[in-house]
Design an enzyme around this catalytic site. Sequence first.
Site, PDB file in Angstrom:
ATOM      1  N   PHE A 151     -38.839  21.251   5.405  1.00 31.82           N
ATOM      2  CA  PHE A 151     -37.808  22.189   5.852  1.00 31.82           C
ATOM      3  C   PHE A 151     -36.843  21.430   6.746  1.00 31.82           C
ATOM      4  CE2 PHE A 151     -35.663  25.285   8.435  1.00 31.82           C
ATOM      5  CZ  PHE A 151     -35.373  26.296   7.528  1.00 31.82           C
TER       6      PHE A 151
ATOM      7  N   ASP B   1     -36.999  13.851  10.725  1.00 32.77           N
ATOM      8  CA  ASP B   1     -36.612  15.170  11.217  1.00 32.77           C
ATOM      9  C   ASP B   1     -37.631  15.564  12.285  1.00 32.77           C
ATOM     10  OD1 ASP B   1     -36.339  17.877  11.701  1.00 32.77           O
ATOM     11  OD2 ASP B   1     -35.968  18.416   9.614  1.00 32.77           O
TER      12      ASP B   1
ATOM     13  N   LYS C  29     -34.211  22.517  18.787  1.00 39.39           N
ATOM     14  CA  LYS C  29     -35.249  23.424  19.293  1.00 39.39           C
ATOM     15  C   LYS C  29     -35.608  23.158  20.753  1.00 39.39           C
ATOM     16  CE  LYS C  29     -37.370  24.968  14.959  1.00 39.39           C
ATOM     17  NZ  LYS C  29     -37.123  26.407  15.126  1.00 39.39           N
TER      18      LYS C  29
END
Length: 426
Positions: free
Chosen positions: A156, A247, A276
């Site tokens: 993702f 990532d 995040k």
Amino acid sequence: MSLQTLVDQATIPPDSGSASSPFDTDSFNEAVMSTYGRFPLALERGAGCRVWDTQGQEYLDFVAGIATCTLGHAHPVMVEAVTRQIQKLHHVSNLYYIPEQGELAKWLVNHSCADRVFFCNSGAEANEAAIKLARKYAHTVLEIEKPIILTAHASFHGRTLATVTATAQPKYQKYFDPLVPGFHYVNYNDINAVEVAISELDEGDYRVAAILIEPLQGEGGVRPGDVAYFKKLRQICDETGILLIFDEVQVGMGRSGKLWGYEHLGVEPDIFTSAKGLGGGIPIGAMMSKKFCDVFQPGEHASTFGGNPFVCGVALSVCQTLERENILQNVQDRGEQLRSGLRAIAAKYPQHIGEVRGWGLINGLELRANIELTAADVVNAAINEGVLLVPAGPKVVRFVPPLIVTEAEVNTALEAVDRAIATLTA
């Protein structure tokens, strides 16, 4: 003001008029696009690892904005940083030097393998920047006319058109074709699949230019990377000139028990991304790279809000607090405690629960594939027991509390999950 004071204040019941009627979900749904399947909660305040809904019901938050609220809710350091910066300067254009941006970039460079930082607003934007940087590097340095980026199945990487293409999960891509060309998918932790792809895709003007991969797959079921696999990836990239991109949007900024996920794997990426937890809940993203592959020139990539004084000032306070208060040690200790407790629960329900896995405070409880019970079922049952959890796919329940979670709070969450599963399996 201490964190305990904020918790105590948040525990005080709201004014009698503020919780006199249920939250109006109908009017909400009329005005807001239905891009989320929402759980039946309306949250209005929080302190530490706890949140309260509009009816005054208290919950232990093991979602943390999906691995985002690094210091929990209303942490005094963030309250002070937000107040100080909004009173000073909150936004100016990147046409000018921004001292707070420079300080945050220096902290990140000094605490990672990166040499340069580009700031944006989210993980998707950070990954988009990495994709663009890799493509320019491919054209200008590797002289590849049609570069290909390898990504992993069940990954993702975001919701923009390029990052949703990089995300090798058809459920996120449905109805959004034609997708962006130049991506090819391989199995995670399967080095043979990578070697075959590089060989087969090296044809004519096409060549593999980069590998974009998560050190631990979050949305793909909380699946840690294999050390031998990642070391071989690094070797392949060194031998071929292919860029290795990590990532770290979900696993970075201390969530794994180390500041960066790549530290678990014994290799360094050429480019990596963060978001995040970087801002502790304030929207910020960063794409970081080694100096040799920083080929961007003025005007080739930009972000209006990226790296403004407000977000950088707050994010720097989060970074400094992680370091000053040795929060990584708490992540390691509480992560071990959580996994041990989840394994004990799994042992009580062997017909329903399979593997427990994760790093630090990103952990997954996998339900067996041959049963009807889903991750959403467990999440709903846990809500009834006063704990917020989040799925990571249909069969994995994800545990991502704030990094300041206490031993007592982990025990409370484990007891609630045990009760929830007992109810579901009765």
